[in-house]
Scaffold this motif. Sequence first.
Motif, PDB file in Angstrom:
ATOM      1  N   SER A  75      29.200 -17.984  11.803  1.00  0.00           N
ATOM      2  CA  SER A  75      28.590 -17.687  13.108  1.00  0.00           C
ATOM      3  C   SER A  75      29.610 -17.611  14.237  1.00  0.00           C
ATOM      4  O   SER A  75      29.282 -17.163  15.332  1.00  0.00           O
ATOM      5  CB  SER A  75      27.516 -18.720  13.444  1.00  0.00           C
ATOM      6  OG  SER A  75      26.354 -18.455  12.678  1.00  0.00           O
ATOM      7  N   LEU A  78      29.900 -13.746  13.661  1.00  0.00           N
ATOM      8  CA  LEU A  78      28.670 -12.976  13.487  1.00  0.00           C
ATOM      9  C   LEU A  78      27.499 -13.942  13.421  1.00  0.00           C
ATOM     10  O   LEU A  78      27.461 -14.801  12.534  1.00  0.00           O
ATOM     11  CB  LEU A  78      28.750 -12.158  12.188  1.00  0.00           C
ATOM     12  CG  LEU A  78      27.653 -11.157  11.916  1.00  0.00           C
ATOM     13  CD1 LEU A  78      27.713  -9.987  12.913  1.00  0.00           C
ATOM     14  CD2 LEU A  78      27.787 -10.603  10.507  1.00  0.00           C
ATOM     15  N   ASP A  79      26.563 -13.815  14.331  1.00  0.00           N
ATOM     16  CA  ASP A  79      25.436 -14.746  14.411  1.00  0.00           C
ATOM     17  C   ASP A  79      24.580 -14.646  13.146  1.00  0.00           C
ATOM     18  O   ASP A  79      23.866 -13.667  12.935  1.00  0.00           O
ATOM     19  CB  ASP A  79      24.606 -14.439  15.650  1.00  0.00           C
ATOM     20  CG  ASP A  79      23.517 -15.465  15.908  1.00  0.00           C
ATOM     21  OD1 ASP A  79      23.133 -16.194  14.975  1.00  0.00           O
ATOM     22  OD2 ASP A  79      23.059 -15.548  17.053  1.00  0.00           O
ATOM     23  N   VAL A  82      20.742 -14.135  13.412  1.00  0.00           N
ATOM     24  CA  VAL A  82      20.326 -12.754  13.679  1.00  0.00           C
ATOM     25  C   VAL A  82      20.316 -11.948  12.384  1.00  0.00           C
ATOM     26  O   VAL A  82      19.429 -11.126  12.157  1.00  0.00           O
ATOM     27  CB  VAL A  82      21.229 -12.099  14.748  1.00  0.00           C
ATOM     28  CG1 VAL A  82      20.935 -10.614  14.894  1.00  0.00           C
ATOM     29  CG2 VAL A  82      21.063 -12.802  16.092  1.00  0.00           C
ATOM     30  N   LEU A  83      21.295 -12.212  11.517  1.00  0.00           N
ATOM     31  CA  LEU A  83      21.321 -11.520  10.223  1.00  0.00           C
ATOM     32  C   LEU A  83      20.026 -11.739   9.463  1.00  0.00           C
ATOM     33  O   LEU A  83      19.461 -10.808   8.897  1.00  0.00           O
ATOM     34  CB  LEU A  83      22.484 -12.036   9.369  1.00  0.00           C
ATOM     35  CG  LEU A  83      23.839 -11.431   9.591  1.00  0.00           C
ATOM     36  CD1 LEU A  83      24.892 -12.174   8.786  1.00  0.00           C
ATOM     37  CD2 LEU A  83      23.836  -9.969   9.247  1.00  0.00           C
ATOM     38  N   PHE A  86      17.147  -9.788  11.068  1.00  0.00           N
ATOM     39  CA  PHE A  86      17.196  -8.377  10.682  1.00  0.00           C
ATOM     40  C   PHE A  86      16.739  -8.202   9.239  1.00  0.00           C
ATOM     41  O   PHE A  86      16.031  -7.247   8.930  1.00  0.00           O
ATOM     42  CB  PHE A  86      18.596  -7.793  10.852  1.00  0.00           C
ATOM     43  CG  PHE A  86      18.850  -7.225  12.221  1.00  0.00           C
ATOM     44  CD1 PHE A  86      18.010  -6.276  12.779  1.00  0.00           C
ATOM     45  CD2 PHE A  86      19.937  -7.640  12.958  1.00  0.00           C
ATOM     46  CE1 PHE A  86      18.239  -5.756  14.036  1.00  0.00           C
ATOM     47  CE2 PHE A  86      20.188  -7.129  14.223  1.00  0.00           C
ATOM     48  CZ  PHE A  86      19.332  -6.182  14.760  1.00  0.00           C
ATOM     49  N   LEU A 102      20.272  -2.436  15.299  1.00  0.00           N
ATOM     50  CA  LEU A 102      20.711  -2.705  13.933  1.00  0.00           C
ATOM     51  C   LEU A 102      22.048  -2.023  13.659  1.00  0.00           C
ATOM     52  O   LEU A 102      22.923  -2.613  13.018  1.00  0.00           O
ATOM     53  CB  LEU A 102      19.660  -2.274  12.914  1.00  0.00           C
ATOM     54  CG  LEU A 102      20.023  -2.522  11.440  1.00  0.00           C
ATOM     55  CD1 LEU A 102      20.412  -3.978  11.187  1.00  0.00           C
ATOM     56  CD2 LEU A 102      18.873  -2.118  10.534  1.00  0.00           C
ATOM     57  N   TYR A 105      24.760  -4.101  14.902  1.00  0.00           N
ATOM     58  CA  TYR A 105      24.974  -5.283  14.074  1.00  0.00           C
ATOM     59  C   TYR A 105      25.629  -4.923  12.744  1.00  0.00           C
ATOM     60  O   TYR A 105      26.443  -5.673  12.207  1.00  0.00           O
ATOM     61  CB  TYR A 105      23.669  -6.056  13.872  1.00  0.00           C
ATOM     62  CG  TYR A 105      23.919  -7.521  14.047  1.00  0.00           C
ATOM     63  CD1 TYR A 105      24.032  -8.363  12.950  1.00  0.00           C
ATOM     64  CD2 TYR A 105      24.121  -8.066  15.303  1.00  0.00           C
ATOM     65  CE1 TYR A 105      24.316  -9.709  13.102  1.00  0.00           C
ATOM     66  CE2 TYR A 105      24.404  -9.401  15.475  1.00  0.00           C
ATOM     67  CZ  TYR A 105      24.503 -10.216  14.369  1.00  0.00           C
ATOM     68  OH  TYR A 105      24.801 -11.541  14.526  1.00  0.00           O
ATOM     69  N   LYS A 108      29.228  -4.700  13.526  1.00  0.00           N
ATOM     70  CA  LYS A 108      29.807  -6.046  13.624  1.00  0.00           C
ATOM     71  C   LYS A 108      30.039  -6.654  12.241  1.00  0.00           C
ATOM     72  O   LYS A 108      31.021  -7.353  12.017  1.00  0.00           O
ATOM     73  CB  LYS A 108      28.878  -6.977  14.406  1.00  0.00           C
ATOM     74  CG  LYS A 108      29.011  -6.920  15.878  1.00  0.00           C
ATOM     75  CD  LYS A 108      28.095  -7.972  16.489  1.00  0.00           C
ATOM     76  CE  LYS A 108      28.446  -8.203  17.936  1.00  0.00           C
ATOM     77  NZ  LYS A 108      27.635  -9.255  18.533  1.00  0.00           N
ATOM     78  N   ALA A 109      29.132  -6.403  11.330  1.00  0.00           N
ATOM     79  CA  ALA A 109      29.217  -6.998   9.993  1.00  0.00           C
ATOM     80  C   ALA A 109      30.406  -6.481   9.196  1.00  0.00           C
ATOM     81  O   ALA A 109      30.882  -7.164   8.282  1.00  0.00           O
ATOM     82  CB  ALA A 109      27.927  -6.752   9.221  1.00  0.00           C
ATOM     83  N   THR A 114      35.172  -9.908  10.982  1.00  0.00           N
ATOM     84  CA  THR A 114      34.050 -10.458  10.227  1.00  0.00           C
ATOM     85  C   THR A 114      34.366 -10.474   8.740  1.00  0.00           C
ATOM     86  O   THR A 114      34.094 -11.469   8.047  1.00  0.00           O
ATOM     87  CB  THR A 114      32.760  -9.652  10.494  1.00  0.00           C
ATOM     88  OG1 THR A 114      32.546  -9.574  11.896  1.00  0.00           O
ATOM     89  CG2 THR A 114      31.564 -10.289   9.826  1.00  0.00           C
TER      90      THR A 114
END
Length: 132
Positions: A75, A78-79, A82-83, A86, A102, A105, A108-109, A114
């Motif tokens: 986290s 990457l929170d 939130v994953l 989603f 999305l 995100y 970000k992933a 990350t």
Amino acid sequence: MSSASYSRDVALLLSIMKNQKKIKDVVSRFDVSFEQKAKNFICNDEMAFDLCAMYMAQIGEEVKHLTTESKNELSKTLDTSVLYQFRNMIDHTYEKVNKIMLSAYIEKAVRAETVKAVRDRAEYCKEHKRST
């Protein structure tokens, strides 16, 4: 944390890494971008977006089963909560998913930081499962 917990986290983190790679492969193969104003924006290619969303749902499911310690570590880049949110939307109400959010995100992933965080955590868990 027990050796079994570290072992389970290693397996989950390796699976997350595979799904990160699959997302990168989709982005490359379909030649899509995360830039909203780009002609090849990922949200404009239904198949590419759907594939990435499916891999994100899998990542969300894997994250759900990580230990609290590993979730907290991930986290930082990457929170993880939130994953999982989603993941639920993708699996249960896909047509209502905000594709712009999305896609951000997804980007970000698969960012280098990350990917590195997941890899580093997997290495940490590998080392510590042996020493416990």
